[in-house]
Design a protein around this motif. Structure first.
Motif, PDB file in Angstrom:
ATOM      1  N   CYS A 194       0.811  -1.228   0.000  1.00  0.00           N
ATOM      2  CA  CYS A 194       0.000   0.000   0.000  1.00  0.00           C
ATOM      3  C   CYS A 194       0.837   1.267   0.000  1.00  0.00           C
ATOM      4  O   CYS A 194       0.487   2.252   0.672  1.00  0.00           O
ATOM      5  N   LEU A 196       1.776   4.721  -1.380  1.00  0.00           N
ATOM      6  CA  LEU A 196       0.747   5.629  -1.914  1.00  0.00           C
ATOM      7  C   LEU A 196       0.845   5.815  -3.427  1.00  0.00           C
ATOM      8  O   LEU A 196      -0.160   5.980  -4.101  1.00  0.00           O
ATOM      9  N   GLU A 197       2.066   5.773  -3.960  1.00  0.00           N
ATOM     10  CA  GLU A 197       2.199   5.875  -5.417  1.00  0.00           C
ATOM     11  C   GLU A 197       2.149   4.467  -6.003  1.00  0.00           C
ATOM     12  O   GLU A 197       3.039   3.644  -5.755  1.00  0.00           O
ATOM     13  N   ASN A 198       1.135   4.200  -6.786  1.00  0.00           N
ATOM     14  CA  ASN A 198       1.033   2.893  -7.421  1.00  0.00           C
ATOM     15  C   ASN A 198       2.211   2.656  -8.362  1.00  0.00           C
ATOM     16  O   ASN A 198       2.897   3.595  -8.759  1.00  0.00           O
ATOM     17  N   GLY A 246       7.117   7.375  -4.668  1.00  0.00           N
ATOM     18  CA  GLY A 246       6.129   7.524  -3.602  1.00  0.00           C
ATOM     19  C   GLY A 246       5.960   6.269  -2.775  1.00  0.00           C
ATOM     20  O   GLY A 246       4.869   5.736  -2.653  1.00  0.00           O
TER      21      GLY A 246
ATOM     22  N   CYS B 100       7.976   9.831   1.841  1.00  0.00           N
ATOM     23  CA  CYS B 100       8.015   9.676   0.386  1.00  0.00           C
ATOM     24  C   CYS B 100       7.409  10.884  -0.311  1.00  0.00           C
ATOM     25  O   CYS B 100       7.720  11.177  -1.455  1.00  0.00           O
ATOM     26  N   PHE B 102       4.258  11.519  -1.199  1.00  0.00           N
ATOM     27  CA  PHE B 102       3.144  11.366  -2.131  1.00  0.00           C
ATOM     28  C   PHE B 102       1.813  11.793  -1.518  1.00  0.00           C
ATOM     29  O   PHE B 102       0.935  12.301  -2.208  1.00  0.00           O
TER      30      PHE B 102
END
Lengths: 763, 179
Positions: A194, A196-198, A246, B100, B102
């Motif tokens: 999980c 956040l950036e796929n 991400g 990160c 995001f």
């Protein structure tokens, strides 16, 4: 040891870029005429692709290419993000094709479309006609291993990918000498990263016929090799660029998208193609954590000394190998630095099933093993009626211990101090006393768990890292590393190390955050909690080389021998007094423009670290269990870590917060669910998958016991993964303390807790 | 079907044609180039794409671009002014709330809306206000601390940066939020 910048909570070097929206991630780059790639996924868990008709899809206006098994190289390749191994017997299992002719899980990629836009691509997917021949879906390791089960991969009998374990000492003797034997079974769940950036990547062919891939990866240099292998082209024809990422947590330590993205651009004459997974795709067709089942059996003296331990483990690796074969191995090795157990037999079986692919995820087999081990130790303490902390203290390994299998030597350990600190923070004694006689619907309890881990993969894997530093004309430097920033803060830590060696303020160290395999030094990337420790060695080495060159150059300018000089506060100074000799800026300018002696100063180093340092730590948790609802509330939780020198306390705390939060999700709520008959995913989205929100997350206490690790630059050991290892068993042990009921299966969600408490007669 | 719309984004009036099916997220990113707006799920689960629409945090991925016609939008790119971080951004930097990065733009914007509201929040209320945002890196600890600090700073200073929020919308729309 006193440092100037190492050990200080300086702000992240990328913080401003990230709070202003200037930080560019893969999806934030635009290429002219970029096409969109989409994947057609199997609706069956196990099926042969008998026939695919792509005629209608190809005829749809706006469709540029449709690819199937027939259109990709018939080369099986491995996706795991490991350094290449020159020994063929130790290479990763090559069991994948870019597109498959046999679906091995619901969601397996059987065809792909490249189109002008997303809507056309999706419509084209619906026009592809696939004829499947369904095979028996093997949805548990037990089903996969049973006699006569169909083979998911033809070359793996009983669907067992690997059963390589180990033994050390004499377990039979230990069992004979035991006063008591304790057995237990423990089970962990499938969870997902999980981030956040796929997963996302895009690729194009440049003017020199080279394939350029911009991708959200933890391992750009490894991806280059894997894409080269998968396409059967020279590896140097592939260029991989990694912008800001991400989050990854291991899911991006794997070449999930890049080979297909490269194949897509080749199918359209090199035009740029973007492959951008949706959250739903990302949760089933990238990676997940292996679910394990353990059987533990321990031989003990009556006062709680562990004489021997037999561990059997079954690891469910899903449809393809990925990291599966090494994760069971890693889980079995890194716990050995915690307790001095003279005899251990470890028998893991890593089994293929028709479920999504399991791979690397923060802790790499150790969250599973630490859960089982620390539940088991608690059960032992309970059975022997011993204090759970004392029994751990009694069995701890001491400094100087050499692991008989890895030969790694413990050179620093703060585990005893971690335990003491955790105990004090949670006020263990006082609370234990208070919780003795509890009645009513809400019961409180305390639990703890300890762990050992590693810093990198030596001696199993190669630990190579590269760093390059250039002294700029103004006396600032720029630092290039092959190691990847994915949110953990490595860029900042490296900049601190350089600033420390060169006597520079942080703003005079410019980190090139982007990795580009054409430009950045070779480093295998972000995994195994390796970068601060392993890549840090290369960074320090590069900085020391720059320093030596600066002082040498200054010698030529000033006649003061280099050995009498040092760098401090942007000046070259006398080492003995600190008196300024010449501003660094003046030296730097001369290195570029002195008409006789100009020679700009650079360093470009690689470091092969053949050492490993062991970090330690504990979780202490206090819970309240609501018997009527089965809900577990964490009242207090503390993680105490020995990760050697802490380079940046604020960032280190952040790292622990995130790991503990992940551990809490693992303990209480997270699990990927599949239909037990069809293998269809039931909750591959962020609504139904219970990722902790801010409201589910208690205040997380963090403390460090700083040791000085002799093998680490500045005394560092790893910290990335360790925080996620011990929360789940600590919470489980606290629930056991509160209710007397042992929960040996994760997650302990309200439904499961309620049912088990009912079974136990508490409600 | 295409439709011509106009909106103010980060103080600049924009007028252009959109496909009526486009989300605000797609238009902000792909048409106007505001790539600080992040897509984490595309279906309103994660909060990464939050922007302020007339001062209210909204998931731009499930908000049609045509609905934004005539409205005022603030994206992360519009929060800092003249190279100066806003108090919210500064708090995120100082408190170590960024990893990160995001989820960061969305959280900075939601926090900006809270800070600009001038209201006080209990810890529980603040948690609820932020609970529309997922973060996997930080365990929310330092995000929470940053939000607390930013809200306090803005209350103390009586303002929260110098950009142009549609302040008059706050009171009546605040409770709608993005959750």
């Amino acid at each position: 040891m006193a440092y100037t910048i190492v050990g200080k909570s300086v702000p992240r070097v990328d913080a401003v870029a990230k709070v202003t929206g200037k930080a560019k991630y893969t999806d934030d780059f635009f290429e002219r005429d970029m096409l969109v790639g989409k994947v057609l996924r199997s609706p069956y868990a196990h099926a042969l692709v008998k026939h695919i008709d792509t005629t209608k899809a190809k005829e749809l206006p706006g469709v540029k290419a449709v690819l199937t098994y027939h259109d990709v190289p018939q080369i099986r390749f491995a996706t795991a993000g490991h350094p290449f191994n020159l020994d063929p017997s130790h290479q990763d299992k090559a069991d994948r094709l870019i597109l498959t002719d046999k679906a091995r899980f619901v969601g397996d990629a059987v065809a792909a479309v490249v189109a002008m836009d997303e809507l056309i691509a999706e419509e084209a997917l619906r026009l592809i006609e696939v004829e499947y021949e369904e095979l028996e879906a093997l949805l548990t390791p037990e089903a996969a291993m049973k006699e006569g089960a169909p083979l998911i991969h033809e070359d793996c009998p009983h669907n067992i990918l690997s059963d390589r374990g180990f033994w050390m000492g004499n377990l039979e003797e230990a069992f004979l000498a035991a006063d008591t034997m304790v057995e237990g079974e423990y089970e962990t769940s499938m969870v997902q990263h999980c981030h956040l950036e796929n997963h996302i990547s895009y690729a194009y062919v440049d003017a020199h016929d080279r394939i350029v891939i911009v991708t959200s990866t933890q391992i750009p240099h490894i991806v280059r090799r894997i894409v080269g292998q998968a396409l059967g082209i020279p590896w140097g024809r592939v260029r991989v660029i990694k912008p800001y990422v991400g989050g990854g947590f291991g899911a991006k330590q794997d070449a999930c998208l890049e080979p297909l993205t490269a194949a897509m651009t080749l199918a359209v004459g090199g035009q740029p193609v973007k492959l951008n997974y949706s959250r739903e795709e990302c949760m089933i067709d990238t990676r997940r954590r292996h679910d394990f089942k353990f059987k533990m059996k321990s031989a003990l003296t009556k006062d709680g000394k562990i004489l021997g331990m037999h561990i059997q483990a079954i690891s469910n690796t899903g449809a393809y190998a990925s990291h599966g074969h090494s994760i069971a191995g890693a889980g079995g090795s890194k716990f050995r630095y915690l307790y001095a157990i003279p005899a251990i037999k470890y028998e893991p079986k890593t089994v293929y099933t028709n479920l999504p692919v399991a791979g690397a995820m923060r802790g790499y087999g150790s969250p599973q093993m630490v859960y089982a081990l620390e539940c088991h130790i608690e059960d032992i303490a309970k059975k022997l009626n011993l204090d759970p902390i004392e029994i751990r203290q009694k069995n701890l390994i001491e400094i100087g211990h050499v692991d008989p299998l890895s030969q790694n030597k413990i050179m620093s350990s703060g585990i005893r101090e971690c335990i003491d600190k955790g105990k004090a923070l949670i006020r263990w004694e006082a609370k234990k006393e208070g919780y003795r006689q509890q009645m009513g619907d809400k019961r409180r309890g305390l639990g703890m768990a300890a762990f050992s881990y590693a810093s990198g993969t030596h001696p199993v894997g190669l630990e190579i890292a590269g760093a390059r530093i250039v002294l700029n004309q103004d006396g600032s430097v720029q630092l290039q590393i092959g190691a990847t920033e994915i949110g953990q803060g490595s860029d900042t830590v490296f900049a601190q190390m350089v600033a420390e060696v060169l006597g520079l303020p942080m703003d005079r160290v410019h980190v090139v955050s982007e990795q580009d395999t054409d430009l950045t030094p070779f480093d295998t990337g972000a995994y195994a909690s390796r970068q601060t420790y392993i890549s840090g060695m290369a960074v320090k080495k590069a900085a020391e080389e720059i320093k030596a060159k600066i002082l040498d150059f200054t010698w030529g300018m000033t006649d003061i021998p280099a050995h009498a000089l040092d760098l401090k506060g942007q000046n070259v100074v006398y080492k003995h007094s600190g008196e300024v000799v010449i501003p660094l800026e003046d030296v730097a300018l001369s290195t570029y423009y002195d008409t006789v002696f100009a020679q700009p100063i650079t360093s470009d180093v690689s470091n092969n670290a053949r050492v490993n340092a062991v970090p330690y730590g504990v979780t202490f948790a206090e819970v309240e269990v609501d018997l009527k609802t089965g809900k577990i509330e964490i009242l207090e939780i503390y993680n105490v870590h020995d990760s050697g020198t802490i380079v940046n306390p604020l960032m280190a705390e952040g790292q622990v917060h995130g790991g503990v939060s992940m551990g809490i999700g693992y303990a209480l709520s997270e699990q990927l669910l599949f239909d037990p008959k069809t293998g269809k995913p039931l909750n591959n989205n962020l609504l139904d998958y219970k990722l902790p929100t801010i409201m589910d997350t208690p205040e997380i206490g963090v403390a460090f016991v700083e040791t000085h690790e002799p093998t680490g630059s500045f005394g560092v050991k790893s910290l990335g993964e360790p925080p996620a290892l011990s929360p789940a068993p600590a919470i489980r042990n606290a629930v056991l303390d509160a209710t007397g009921v042992a929960f040996n299966q994760l997650p302990m969600n309200p439904q499961r807790v309620f049912e088990k408490l009912k079974q136990a007669g508490l409600i | 079907m295409r439709k011509k719309i106009a909106m103010t984004v980060n103080g600049k009036v924009e007028s252009f044609e959109v496909d009526v099916r486009d989300s605000l997220l797609e238009v902000l990113r792909n048409t106007l180039g505001y790539t600080g707006v992040k897509k984490g799920c595309g279906v309103g689960e994660c909060g990464a794409c939050s922007v302020l629409i007339d001062g209210v945090p909204i998931d731009s991925c499930i908000y049609l671009a045509v609905w934004a016609d005539g409205k005022t939008i603030l994206t992360i790119e519009g929060v800092a002014q003249d190279g100066e971080l806003s108090p919210v951004q500064q708090a995120f930097v100082d408190k170590g709330a960024v990893q990160c990065g995001f989820c960061t733009p969305g959280l900075v914007l939601t926090t900006t809306a809270l800070a600009e509201s001038g209201q006080e929040y209990t810890k529980d209320e603040l948690k609820r206000e932020l609970s529309g945002h997922f973060c996997r890196c930080t365990g929310y600890q330092n995000i929470f601390k940053a939000a607390e600090k930013a809200i306090e700073t803005c209350r103390h200073d009586g303002s929260c940066g110098n950009h142009h929020p549609a302040d008059h919308h706050h009171d009546q729309e605040k409770q709608e939020g993005s959750e």
